[in-house]
Design an enzyme around this catalytic site. Sequence first.
Site, PDB file in Angstrom:
ATOM      1  N   GLU B  63     -44.002 -18.884 -20.618  1.00  0.00           N
ATOM      2  CA  GLU B  63     -42.728 -18.972 -19.902  1.00  0.00           C
ATOM      3  C   GLU B  63     -42.734 -19.904 -18.688  1.00  0.00           C
ATOM      4  OE1 GLU B  63     -44.009 -16.033 -20.848  1.00  0.00           O
ATOM      5  OE2 GLU B  63     -42.507 -14.966 -22.037  1.00  0.00           O
ATOM      6  N   HIS B 132     -39.944  -3.652 -19.872  1.00  0.00           N
ATOM      7  CA  HIS B 132     -38.995  -4.253 -20.822  1.00  0.00           C
ATOM      8  C   HIS B 132     -37.572  -3.752 -20.631  1.00  0.00           C
ATOM      9  CE1 HIS B 132     -42.747  -5.260 -22.877  1.00  0.00           C
ATOM     10  NE2 HIS B 132     -42.085  -6.096 -23.653  1.00  0.00           N
TER      11      HIS B 132
END
Lengths: 329, 327
Positions: B63, B132
């Site tokens: 990322e 998450h």
Amino acid sequence: MNKALKNAGGASVDGRLLLSMHRTMLRIRHFEETIRRLAASGAVPGLVHLCAGQEATNVGIIAALEDRDFIASHHRGHGHCIAKGAPVEGLMAEILGKASGMCGGRSGSMHVIDMERGNLGTNGIVGGGIPLAAGAALAARARGSDDVCVCFFGDGALNQGLLHECMNMAAIWKLAVVFVCENNGYGEFTAIDDVTAGPSLPGRGEVFGIPSEMIDGMDVQAVYAAARKAVDYARAGHGPSFIICNTWRFGGHHVGDKQEYKDDEETRAWRLRDPLLRSAKALSAAGIVSEEAIAQMEQDAISEMAALADGVRNGSEPAAQTLLEHVYG
Amino acid sequence: MDESRLMNFRDAVLEALFLEMRADPNVILVGEDVGAAGGVFKQTQGLFDEFGDRRVIDTPISEPGAFGMAIGAAMSGMRPVFEVMFGDFMTLCMDQLVNQAAKVRYMSNGAARVPLVLRTTMGTGANLGPQHSQGFYAWAAHTPGLKVVIPSNAADAGGLMRAAIRDDDPVLFFEDRLLYNSSCEIASGLPIVPIGSARIVREGRDVTIIAIGRMVAFAQEAADRLAKDGVDVEIVDPRTILPLDEATIVGSVKKTHRAIVVDGAPRAYGVTGEIAATIMEQAFDWLDAPVMRIAAVNAPVPVSRSLEPLVRPDANTIENAVRAAIA
């Protein structure tokens, strides 16, 4: 003027190109000297990092690029800006935070962005410019263009994860990127050997299948030769290359750094390898120009930069009402 | 007259991508599994087949580097939509987001721009746990130079995505995963929704609920129940929190004289505090009661099926707050 030169390392460049690179290196050297004096007198806000000593890596790499190509620089980036064509008066004014600076006094030394010349910016984050240049290469690929992008970074960025991520992606996508490490031996005050593992710096590119080499970064002809090869390779669509230029910063990490961590003997040895002495010697030995003409070139560079200093120092500060401009478009 | 269609949130955003990628060859999509796989939530299906691997780019799980490259691509002329699979992973992009993307225009005195969308999912309700489930929009909104969009329904999601792609500044686009299958009527052509304009979801006289993202649906449920008791609730959905449509929020509170701000992210230093303070500053003399805040507890999101629902507000907590506010 056009005769090809051979240096000890076997690299050769056109005489006229060497003369032009020498002149640009002189301008960078004396630009930095002018900034050093201005900083010592208190005229420069904040921190300023000078690249004197590293001119050959700045100039030799960028000389292999076209105007349309991109670079991303780092915190020691005045030389990259000048080599890519930035106006020195605007750059000097920017470093002093003046209204007439290239970025209106917002960026100072460490965040100069010059889109007109494909310069994605000097950068205050170590390694921060690497993905910007790789991203410009990704954009070129999406557009079907063959623009080449150079990321400059120091040895301090060798241990940033961003470098390895971007090398991996540049390799899998065969992006037109040249990774250039200007290894000046120190990341801030820490010697490279104390913080950098492994037997081989080129090995850090080779693991991704990227052609990698380590060269003498004090020899502008050697730098240009390596850059020429890497830029042509990238433009032909073969993908990235990695060049480690061993060089030396003549000053400290920033103006005012007493450099107590450096060894005097080492400093003396590197001073003898001054890239300007080397290219001057090559120019006169090959009979491209006379020693007098070379001395005159240096005088011209000194005069050009010194003549700017007072005007820039006395220039207007940015107006208060500009504070909120350009936060958004 | 063109007919409207029933469409869900996921498909509305996907249609926005199709429309904008067809309209502008500089729009590219970059992210993990966005290409041939069609997205882990099926949110990018069909784009790879139509636009190919030069414009729909599958990245490694990398990322920071990939997002930094999207910024470089934006600076050099593209309009990337960068997808971060789970909002929690946005933390990996924070340096590039805050120190580069948000500041490039300012540092260059307006000469450079970063027309980029960071698209990410968020939200509790699927037992995905502490790493998450988070929505970091308040972090992002603390950074001048960014824009932050949080759609609450399919029509806004599609229309705001179109606006975000066309915007010349970096826009963060937060999608609550539990809204993906929620549908609404969408006008033909998927009309663009301008960034920075709130929506009055429901008009009322007694109290204003300002709700963010999925909290809008809970507020509607609470309002329906309260209506049976004669309590008339107005609901305002800011839709974008940066820039914030202060005029619509303040205008509503001046009409109802009571305000409750509802958010699904942790309360401390969050969106509810910012909106409550804005109301205090601009509508203090119109208030009949203190502004109330309802938000997630200041704790990580647990996996447990019994604990997770306790983290954030729901229709019951909102209904109770309204009853307290009008008591």
